[in-house]
Design a protein around this motif. Structure first.
Motif, PDB file in Angstrom:
ATOM      1  N   TYR A   1      18.773  29.818 -39.395  1.00 48.92           N
ATOM      2  CA  TYR A   1      18.042  29.098 -40.343  1.00 48.92           C
ATOM      3  C   TYR A   1      17.981  27.523 -39.796  1.00 48.92           C
ATOM      4  O   TYR A   1      17.113  26.821 -39.854  1.00 48.92           O
ATOM      5  CB  TYR A   1      18.854  28.831 -41.776  1.00 48.92           C
ATOM      6  N   GLN A   2      18.966  27.140 -38.975  1.00 53.29           N
ATOM      7  CA  GLN A   2      18.770  26.024 -38.082  1.00 53.29           C
ATOM      8  C   GLN A   2      17.544  25.860 -37.145  1.00 53.29           C
ATOM      9  O   GLN A   2      16.927  24.915 -37.194  1.00 53.29           O
ATOM     10  CB  GLN A   2      20.028  25.843 -37.174  1.00 53.29           C
ATOM     11  N   HIS A   3      17.221  26.930 -36.450  1.00 60.13           N
ATOM     12  CA  HIS A   3      15.965  26.890 -35.607  1.00 60.13           C
ATOM     13  C   HIS A   3      14.727  27.040 -36.425  1.00 60.13           C
ATOM     14  O   HIS A   3      13.729  26.326 -36.130  1.00 60.13           O
ATOM     15  CB  HIS A   3      16.180  28.482 -34.926  1.00 60.13           C
ATOM     16  N   LYS A   4      14.673  27.861 -37.751  1.00 57.70           N
ATOM     17  CA  LYS A   4      13.787  27.539 -38.560  1.00 57.70           C
ATOM     18  C   LYS A   4      13.410  25.925 -38.942  1.00 57.70           C
ATOM     19  O   LYS A   4      12.114  25.738 -39.069  1.00 57.70           O
ATOM     20  CB  LYS A   4      13.958  28.617 -39.889  1.00 57.70           C
ATOM     21  N   THR A   5      14.567  25.452 -39.148  1.00 60.83           N
ATOM     22  CA  THR A   5      14.319  23.928 -39.675  1.00 60.83           C
ATOM     23  C   THR A   5      13.875  23.122 -38.656  1.00 60.83           C
ATOM     24  O   THR A   5      12.734  22.461 -39.086  1.00 60.83           O
ATOM     25  CB  THR A   5      15.927  23.275 -40.138  1.00 60.83           C
ATOM     26  N   THR A   6      13.933  23.494 -37.205  1.00 62.46           N
ATOM     27  CA  THR A   6      13.379  22.616 -36.150  1.00 62.46           C
ATOM     28  C   THR A   6      11.908  23.185 -36.099  1.00 62.46           C
ATOM     29  O   THR A   6      11.103  22.176 -35.915  1.00 62.46           O
ATOM     30  CB  THR A   6      14.121  23.159 -35.126  1.00 62.46           C
ATOM     31  N   LEU A   7      11.622  24.188 -36.287  1.00 64.23           N
ATOM     32  CA  LEU A   7      10.240  24.765 -36.448  1.00 64.23           C
ATOM     33  C   LEU A   7       9.582  23.992 -37.503  1.00 64.23           C
ATOM     34  O   LEU A   7       8.252  23.693 -37.351  1.00 64.23           O
ATOM     35  CB  LEU A   7      10.080  26.145 -36.500  1.00 64.23           C
ATOM     36  N   LEU A   8      10.173  23.871 -38.734  1.00 63.32           N
ATOM     37  CA  LEU A   8       9.310  23.442 -39.823  1.00 63.32           C
ATOM     38  C   LEU A   8       9.442  21.658 -39.560  1.00 63.32           C
ATOM     39  O   LEU A   8       8.106  21.245 -39.980  1.00 63.32           O
ATOM     40  CB  LEU A   8      10.153  23.427 -41.232  1.00 63.32           C
ATOM     41  N   GLN A   9      10.059  21.162 -38.860  1.00 66.20           N
ATOM     42  CA  GLN A   9      10.145  19.817 -38.367  1.00 66.20           C
ATOM     43  C   GLN A   9       8.769  19.490 -37.485  1.00 66.20           C
ATOM     44  O   GLN A   9       8.061  18.615 -37.652  1.00 66.20           O
ATOM     45  CB  GLN A   9      11.418  19.168 -37.835  1.00 66.20           C
ATOM     46  N   GLN A  10       8.518  20.401 -36.480  1.00 64.79           N
ATOM     47  CA  GLN A  10       7.619  20.320 -35.504  1.00 64.79           C
ATOM     48  C   GLN A  10       6.215  20.680 -36.151  1.00 64.79           C
ATOM     49  O   GLN A  10       5.264  20.016 -35.892  1.00 64.79           O
ATOM     50  CB  GLN A  10       7.799  21.414 -34.592  1.00 64.79           C
ATOM     51  N   LYS A  11       6.315  21.564 -37.229  1.00 71.00           N
ATOM     52  CA  LYS A  11       4.987  21.790 -37.668  1.00 71.00           C
ATOM     53  C   LYS A  11       4.474  20.771 -38.793  1.00 71.00           C
ATOM     54  O   LYS A  11       3.308  20.610 -38.668  1.00 71.00           O
ATOM     55  CB  LYS A  11       5.107  23.222 -38.510  1.00 71.00           C
ATOM     56  N   LEU A  12       5.306  20.492 -39.458  1.00 75.01           N
ATOM     57  CA  LEU A  12       4.766  19.355 -40.414  1.00 75.01           C
ATOM     58  C   LEU A  12       4.498  17.905 -39.638  1.00 75.01           C
ATOM     59  O   LEU A  12       3.889  16.942 -40.309  1.00 75.01           O
ATOM     60  CB  LEU A  12       6.065  19.066 -41.208  1.00 75.01           C
TER      61      LEU A  12
ATOM     62  N   ALA B   1       5.977  14.204 -37.535  1.00 78.64           N
ATOM     63  CA  ALA B   1       6.967  12.862 -37.641  1.00 78.64           C
ATOM     64  C   ALA B   1       6.572  12.052 -38.834  1.00 78.64           C
ATOM     65  O   ALA B   1       7.280  11.583 -39.441  1.00 78.64           O
ATOM     66  CB  ALA B   1       6.806  11.995 -36.318  1.00 78.64           C
ATOM     67  N   GLY B   2       5.108  12.227 -39.331  1.00 82.99           N
ATOM     68  CA  GLY B   2       4.843  11.468 -40.607  1.00 82.99           C
ATOM     69  C   GLY B   2       5.046  12.008 -41.917  1.00 82.99           C
ATOM     70  O   GLY B   2       4.824  11.409 -42.832  1.00 82.99           O
ATOM     71  N   SER B   3       5.554  13.416 -41.789  1.00 82.17           N
ATOM     72  CA  SER B   3       5.736  14.032 -43.309  1.00 82.17           C
ATOM     73  C   SER B   3       7.198  13.466 -43.999  1.00 82.17           C
ATOM     74  O   SER B   3       8.010  13.065 -43.238  1.00 82.17           O
ATOM     75  CB  SER B   3       6.033  15.486 -42.815  1.00 82.17           C
ATOM     76  N   SER B   4       6.856  13.159 -45.205  1.00 82.37           N
ATOM     77  CA  SER B   4       7.928  12.632 -46.012  1.00 82.37           C
ATOM     78  C   SER B   4       9.283  13.692 -46.336  1.00 82.37           C
ATOM     79  O   SER B   4      10.282  13.319 -46.766  1.00 82.37           O
ATOM     80  CB  SER B   4       7.284  12.417 -47.508  1.00 82.37           C
ATOM     81  N   CYS B   5       8.888  14.860 -45.617  1.00 87.25           N
ATOM     82  CA  CYS B   5       9.995  15.693 -45.855  1.00 87.25           C
ATOM     83  C   CYS B   5      11.068  15.908 -44.508  1.00 87.25           C
ATOM     84  O   CYS B   5      12.171  16.344 -44.659  1.00 87.25           O
ATOM     85  CB  CYS B   5       9.405  17.214 -45.716  1.00 87.25           C
ATOM     86  N   GLN B   6      10.650  15.128 -43.637  1.00 86.75           N
ATOM     87  CA  GLN B   6      11.323  14.899 -42.207  1.00 86.75           C
ATOM     88  C   GLN B   6      12.846  14.450 -42.706  1.00 86.75           C
ATOM     89  O   GLN B   6      13.803  15.050 -41.883  1.00 86.75           O
ATOM     90  CB  GLN B   6      10.633  14.099 -41.372  1.00 86.75           C
ATOM     91  N   SER B   7      13.153  13.697 -43.470  1.00 91.11           N
ATOM     92  CA  SER B   7      14.418  13.288 -43.737  1.00 91.11           C
ATOM     93  C   SER B   7      15.252  14.380 -44.116  1.00 91.11           C
ATOM     94  O   SER B   7      16.476  14.430 -44.007  1.00 91.11           O
ATOM     95  CB  SER B   7      14.410  12.072 -44.549  1.00 91.11           C
ATOM     96  N   PHE B   8      14.642  15.282 -45.070  1.00 91.98           N
ATOM     97  CA  PHE B   8      15.280  16.373 -45.708  1.00 91.98           C
ATOM     98  C   PHE B   8      15.913  17.415 -44.464  1.00 91.98           C
ATOM     99  O   PHE B   8      17.005  17.827 -44.438  1.00 91.98           O
ATOM    100  CB  PHE B   8      14.647  16.944 -46.595  1.00 91.98           C
TER     101      PHE B   8
END
Length: 324
Positions: A261-272, A274-281
């Motif tokens: 799930y840690q790897h999945k989170t990294t992939l979500l960060q890359q996909k969305l 740097a400007g996404s409001s979800c990044q802090s989460f």
């Protein structure tokens, strides 16, 4: 009359002795071969049965009903430890999490399965329960909400009662018709040593559950272990001999999935981006999952799991892709 040649025994006598010895050796060889063949055949049968047994467990997780009845052959005794099933002639390794009596003999058992979420789905836990067993859970007033909210399958022989209804004398009468029983006290257990000495029949296990520390204590050993959620706690009721080992294995399994799930989170960060409001989460989630993938401290596991669950709910409420 046995004739003697100049050199000793006659050739006919020699042939007769040779035939007798050879016949005896062949007969002995046949007996040994038959014995080994019978042992090999029996071993193969045990191996096949153990494999079929594991398949029955695995198939439970793919059906709509997470309950079935199993009966073992009259001439077969199966022993269980943390990572294998075995008879006196065969052994089969298993990766399943099965909580059961240490020895299974000819009688009917209820097989139950319950998914373990902590906080995400981690694995299926199985409970093999003798038909002639009973679990009574006594709870203190402050634990009433916990005890009454347990998701107990209808085929699980567990009854929850307030501690005020506890009576050792009454229990002696109630448990006479059972081969085994487990008494679970959510809160303080009333003198377990005296209780075990009083209730000598049936075979009895006594457990004490500390909700504040998420710890279960086994008596008379007085050994305590953490429990991680309801499904795991049920394992203590039905498989005390495997509980410690399965707890270690479950934490290792949790570590593996937290890493994924840690790897999945990294992939979500890359996909969305740097400007996404979800990044802090996701930044917070990465830190929590890193902790969850390494720690074995029970208190930290609980606090991290709670934080991750809350964070996953925050992601959903902000229309962000959830972690699990």
């Amino acid at each position: 009359m046995i004739l003697m040649s100049k050199r000793g025994f006659s050739s006919d006598l020699f042939i007769w002795i040779f035939a007798a010895v050879a016949g005896a050796l062949l007969f002995l060889f046949f007996i040994l071969w038959a014995g080994r063949h019978a042992d090999t055949s029996s071993t193969v049968e045990d191996i096949e049965y153990l494999r079929t047994f594991e398949q029955q467990l695995s198939s439970l997780s793919t059906t709509d009903s997470l309950s079935k009845t199993l009966t073992f052959p009259r001439d077969l005794t199966i022993h269980m430890d943390c990572a294998s099933f075995f008879t006196d002639k065969a052994q089969e390794a298993t990766s399943l999490f099965l909580f059961s009596p240490a020895t299974l003999t000819e009688q009917s058992y209820t097989l139950l399965g319950k998914p373990w979420h902590f906080p995400f789905y981690t694995d299926m836990l199985y409970y093999l329960i003798p038909k002639d067993t009973k679990i009574i859970l006594y709870y203190e007033p402050q634990a009433a909400s916990f005890a009454t909210s347990l998701d107990v399958p209808s085929s699980m022989p567990l009854v929850s009662l307030p501690l005020s209804s506890y009576s050792a004398q009454r229990l002696q009468q109630e448990l006479k018709s059972y081969q085994s029983a487990t008494l679970v006290f959510v809160g303080h257990a009333p003198n377990p040593t005296t209780l075990l000495a009083t209730l000598r029949s049936p075979s009895l296990n006594v457990l004490e559950v500390d909700l504040a520390r998420s710890v279960v204590t086994f008596y008379p050993e007085q050994k305590e272990y953490p429990y991680y959620g309801e499904a795991h706690l049920f394992g203590a009721f039905f498989g005390p001999t495997q509980y410690a080992c399965h707890t270690t294995r479950l934490v290792a399994r949790l570590h593996q999935l937290a890493t994924l799930y840690q790897h999945k989170t990294t992939l979500l960060q890359q996909k969305l981006g740097a400007g996404s409001s979800c990044q802090s989460f996701y930044g917070q989630a990465t830190s929590l999952l890193r902790t969850l993938s390494t720690t074995t401290d029970a208190t930290l596991l609980y606090s991290t799991t709670t934080s991750l669950q809350n964070l996953n709910e925050d992601l959903e409420s902000h229309d962000c892709p959830t972690i699990y």
